[in-house]
Design a protein around this motif. Structure first.
Motif, PDB file in Angstrom:
ATOM      1  N   GLY A 150      46.405  -4.861   1.164  1.00 21.77           N
ATOM      2  CA  GLY A 150      46.912  -6.422   1.248  1.00 21.77           C
ATOM      3  C   GLY A 150      47.361  -7.490   2.781  1.00 21.77           C
ATOM      4  O   GLY A 150      48.434  -7.101   2.675  1.00 21.77           O
ATOM      5  N   GLY A 151      46.325  -7.533   3.094  1.00 23.99           N
ATOM      6  CA  GLY A 151      46.739  -7.701   4.261  1.00 23.99           C
ATOM      7  C   GLY A 151      47.137  -9.318   4.493  1.00 23.99           C
ATOM      8  O   GLY A 151      46.948  -9.713   5.446  1.00 23.99           O
ATOM      9  N   GLY A 152      47.346 -10.181   3.683  1.00 25.40           N
ATOM     10  CA  GLY A 152      47.516 -11.610   3.561  1.00 25.40           C
ATOM     11  C   GLY A 152      49.613 -10.744   3.715  1.00 25.40           C
ATOM     12  O   GLY A 152      49.636 -10.360   3.703  1.00 25.40           O
ATOM     13  N   ASN A 153      50.053 -12.355   3.563  1.00 22.63           N
ATOM     14  CA  ASN A 153      52.034 -12.416   3.513  1.00 22.63           C
ATOM     15  C   ASN A 153      52.377 -11.822   2.977  1.00 22.63           C
ATOM     16  O   ASN A 153      53.350 -11.111   3.180  1.00 22.63           O
ATOM     17  N   PHE A 156      52.123  -8.247   4.144  1.00 16.36           N
ATOM     18  CA  PHE A 156      52.580  -7.886   5.452  1.00 16.36           C
ATOM     19  C   PHE A 156      54.424  -7.956   5.247  1.00 16.36           C
ATOM     20  O   PHE A 156      54.891  -7.412   5.560  1.00 16.36           O
ATOM     21  N   GLU A 157      54.639  -8.776   3.878  1.00 17.02           N
ATOM     22  CA  GLU A 157      56.596  -8.734   4.116  1.00 17.02           C
ATOM     23  C   GLU A 157      56.897  -7.765   3.108  1.00 17.02           C
ATOM     24  O   GLU A 157      58.078  -7.235   3.467  1.00 17.02           O
ATOM     25  N   ASP A 181      50.507 -14.274   7.474  1.00 16.54           N
ATOM     26  CA  ASP A 181      50.426 -15.746   9.123  1.00 16.54           C
ATOM     27  C   ASP A 181      51.000 -14.995  10.853  1.00 16.54           C
ATOM     28  O   ASP A 181      51.002 -13.664  10.409  1.00 16.54           O
ATOM     29  N   VAL A 182      50.595 -14.961  11.270  1.00 18.50           N
ATOM     30  CA  VAL A 182      50.755 -15.343  12.992  1.00 18.50           C
ATOM     31  C   VAL A 182      52.575 -14.650  12.543  1.00 18.50           C
ATOM     32  O   VAL A 182      52.717 -13.218  13.336  1.00 18.50           O
ATOM     33  N   GLU A 183      53.544 -14.873  12.216  1.00 20.28           N
ATOM     34  CA  GLU A 183      54.959 -15.044  12.497  1.00 20.28           C
ATOM     35  C   GLU A 183      54.797 -13.746  11.759  1.00 20.28           C
ATOM     36  O   GLU A 183      55.423 -12.924  12.431  1.00 20.28           O
ATOM     37  N   ASN A 184      54.096 -13.367  10.047  1.00 22.93           N
ATOM     38  CA  ASN A 184      54.445 -12.661   9.434  1.00 22.93           C
ATOM     39  C   ASN A 184      54.300 -10.913  11.388  1.00 22.93           C
ATOM     40  O   ASN A 184      54.388  -9.790  10.440  1.00 22.93           O
ATOM     41  N   GLN A 185      52.776 -11.222  11.086  1.00 21.13           N
ATOM     42  CA  GLN A 185      52.308 -10.008  11.525  1.00 21.13           C
ATOM     43  C   GLN A 185      52.649 -10.070  13.257  1.00 21.13           C
ATOM     44  O   GLN A 185      53.267  -8.632  13.391  1.00 21.13           O
ATOM     45  N   LYS A 186      53.532 -10.468  13.600  1.00 20.12           N
ATOM     46  CA  LYS A 186      54.647 -10.229  14.970  1.00 20.12           C
ATOM     47  C   LYS A 186      55.785  -9.544  14.294  1.00 20.12           C
ATOM     48  O   LYS A 186      56.461  -8.334  14.875  1.00 20.12           O
ATOM     49  N   ALA A 188      55.687  -7.806  11.716  1.00 18.85           N
ATOM     50  CA  ALA A 188      56.038  -6.195  10.992  1.00 18.85           C
ATOM     51  C   ALA A 188      55.504  -5.609  12.639  1.00 18.85           C
ATOM     52  O   ALA A 188      55.956  -4.065  12.660  1.00 18.85           O
ATOM     53  N   LYS A 189      55.031  -6.293  13.308  1.00 21.31           N
ATOM     54  CA  LYS A 189      55.043  -5.430  14.503  1.00 21.31           C
ATOM     55  C   LYS A 189      55.504  -4.919  15.826  1.00 21.31           C
ATOM     56  O   LYS A 189      55.970  -3.481  16.205  1.00 21.31           O
ATOM     57  N   LYS A 190      57.017  -5.389  15.233  1.00 23.88           N
ATOM     58  CA  LYS A 190      58.081  -5.242  16.021  1.00 23.88           C
ATOM     59  C   LYS A 190      59.156  -4.408  15.273  1.00 23.88           C
ATOM     60  O   LYS A 190      60.038  -3.756  15.545  1.00 23.88           O
ATOM     61  N   THR A 191      58.314  -3.912  14.286  1.00 20.91           N
ATOM     62  CA  THR A 191      59.651  -2.769  13.242  1.00 20.91           C
ATOM     63  C   THR A 191      59.154  -1.174  14.001  1.00 20.91           C
ATOM     64  O   THR A 191      59.819  -1.230  13.539  1.00 20.91           O
ATOM     65  N   GLY A 192      57.660  -1.733  14.311  1.00 23.44           N
ATOM     66  CA  GLY A 192      57.355  -0.275  15.114  1.00 23.44           C
ATOM     67  C   GLY A 192      56.489   0.782  14.299  1.00 23.44           C
ATOM     68  O   GLY A 192      56.061   1.888  14.590  1.00 23.44           O
ATOM     69  N   LYS A 193      56.968   0.896  12.793  1.00 21.20           N
ATOM     70  CA  LYS A 193      56.499   1.390  11.699  1.00 21.20           C
ATOM     71  C   LYS A 193      55.425   1.092  11.334  1.00 21.20           C
ATOM     72  O   LYS A 193      54.413   1.995   9.876  1.00 21.20           O
ATOM     73  N   VAL A 194      54.390  -0.235  11.108  1.00 25.09           N
ATOM     74  CA  VAL A 194      53.378  -0.286  10.758  1.00 25.09           C
ATOM     75  C   VAL A 194      52.560  -0.378  11.191  1.00 25.09           C
ATOM     76  O   VAL A 194      51.886  -0.630  12.552  1.00 25.09           O
ATOM     77  N   GLU A 195      51.322   0.417  10.412  1.00 27.53           N
ATOM     78  CA  GLU A 195      49.664   0.594  11.358  1.00 27.53           C
ATOM     79  C   GLU A 195      48.655  -0.082  10.398  1.00 27.53           C
ATOM     80  O   GLU A 195      48.950   0.158   9.001  1.00 27.53           O
TER      81      GLU A 195
END
Ligand SMILES: Cc1cc2nc3c(=O)[nH]c(=O)nc-3n(C[C@H](O)[C@H](O)[C@H](O)COP(=O)(O)OP(=O)(O)OC[C@H]3O[C@@H](n4cnc5c(N)ncnc54)[C@H](O)[C@@H]3O)c2cc1C
Length: 310
Positions: A150-153, A156-157, A181-186, A188-195
């Motif tokens: 699931g790629g919703g909020n 991502f959370e 939300d873009v904020e949640n996407q950012k 997740a990306k910042k963790t460096g662990k999420v693909e």
């Protein structure tokens, strides 16, 4: 059989608030719930929109709700309601453990249950690597590779929450684009662990004693791909928990209970529905709590009218 002025079904924000208000109106009340907290207990990142708490975890907020409830004069049963009937002017409630209770009024506050994936292996591996609650079970996946479906909020959370525990997290989204939300996407990306893998139709959860892989179809190439992993979290939305009430209420197309919005009464006199379980549009903790309060006061008014009619 025990008899009550009011029986509340559900121990989420709506049911707990209804319980507090009913006790303050001195109604002889029983609250029956499968668990405390409902969806709030599943919230993976801090809650930032409940007044009085700028930032609080779901678990912490619900503990405060429960503590407040338990200070009231109210009976509480940990059980699941399986049947609800009305005989003459009384409601009959039956539970999974075969207990029966009678109530003059009922508030249904049973909220939403997680929506299942409905793929092979889902039922088999539930509790053995597959979970619908990242805050409840995430801690079991220390250093492991997991997938969030699931790629919703919520998805991502869940992935952001898991990034403090797991080694690697895949997010699988059925559509071509994620909707978080873009904020949640950012974040997740910042963790460096999420693909993130889009256009992914999950086909099967596999394993032996525990989950060891997930099979999905790439909807663009139609190729089947196997991901080796140890955990799967399903975050594809929810559905109202209402099957026990089907003979006494009307539903909309989403199986939400139709109510009249002044009192939250259903088509059956004395039967109310508050929180996410009804057709109301904005489903939040604060709105569910508000509806719990209003429905308990409406149940009190209803009981007063019954008394005056006698
Ligand atoms: C991942 C996620 C994140 C969220 N984040 C936020 C947020 O940040 N802010 C916000 O305001 N809202 C948020 N929400 C929404 C919010 O959690 C809900 O709107 C709110 O919990 C609804 O409360 P409720 O009491 O109506 O139902 P629920 O919270 O669903 O509670 C229902 C209760 O009923 C019980 N129950 C169900 N069926 C039965 C049965 N047959 N018998 C007995 N008991 C039963 C369940 O065990 C549960 O305790 C989020 C929701 C999710 C899923």
């Amino acid at each position: 059989m025990e008899s009550y002025d009011l029986i509340i079904i559900g121990g989420g924000p709506a049911g707990i608030t209804a319980g507090i208000y009913a006790a303050r109106q001195k109604l002889n009340t029983l609250l029956i719930t499968k668990s405390f907290g409902g969806q709030v207990a599943r919230k993976a990142v801090a809650i930032g929109n409940y007044p009085g708490f700028e930032e609080i975890s779901g678990m912490e907020l619900i503990k405060k709700f429960e503590k407040h409830l338990r200070r009231q004069k109210i009976d509480i049963e940990r059980d699941e309601v399986t049947k609800l009937k009305k005989i003459d002017n009384r409601f009959l409630v039956q539970t999974k453990s075969k207990n029966k209770f009678e109530g003059k009024t009922i508030i249904i506050a049973s909220g939403d249950d997680p929506r299942p994936l409905e793929v092979k292996g889902e039922k088999e591996f539930l509790g053995r690597g597959l979970s619908y609650c990242v805050t409840c079970d995430g801690v079991l996946f220390e250093g492991k590779t997991v997938a969030v479906i699931g790629g919703g909020n919520a998805g991502f959370e869940a992935a952001i929450f898991l990034s403090n525990i797991a080694k690697k997290i895949y997010i699988l989204e059925y559509s071509e684009k994620v909707v978080a939300d873009v904020e949640n996407q950012k974040r997740a990306k910042k963790t460096g662990k999420v693909e993130v893998i889009t256009s992914a139709a999950v086909k099967e959860i596999r394993g032996e004693k525990f989950v060891n892989s997930l099979v999905y179809q790439d909807r663009k190439t139609e190729k089947e791909i196997t991901l080796p992993l140890e955990g799967v979290f399903v975050e594809i939305g929810s559905q109202p928990s209402t099957s026990f009430a089907k003979d006494l209420v009307d539903f909309n197309e989403k199986d939400e209970i139709m109510v009249e919005f002044e009192t939250y009464q259903t088509k059956t006199p004395g039967l109310f529905a508050a929180g996410d379980v009804n057709v109301g549009k904005f489903k939040q903790i604060v709105t569910a709590a508000g509806e719990g309060a209003k429905s308990a006061l409406a149940a009190y008014d209803y009981l007063q009218k019954l008394k005056n009619e006698r």
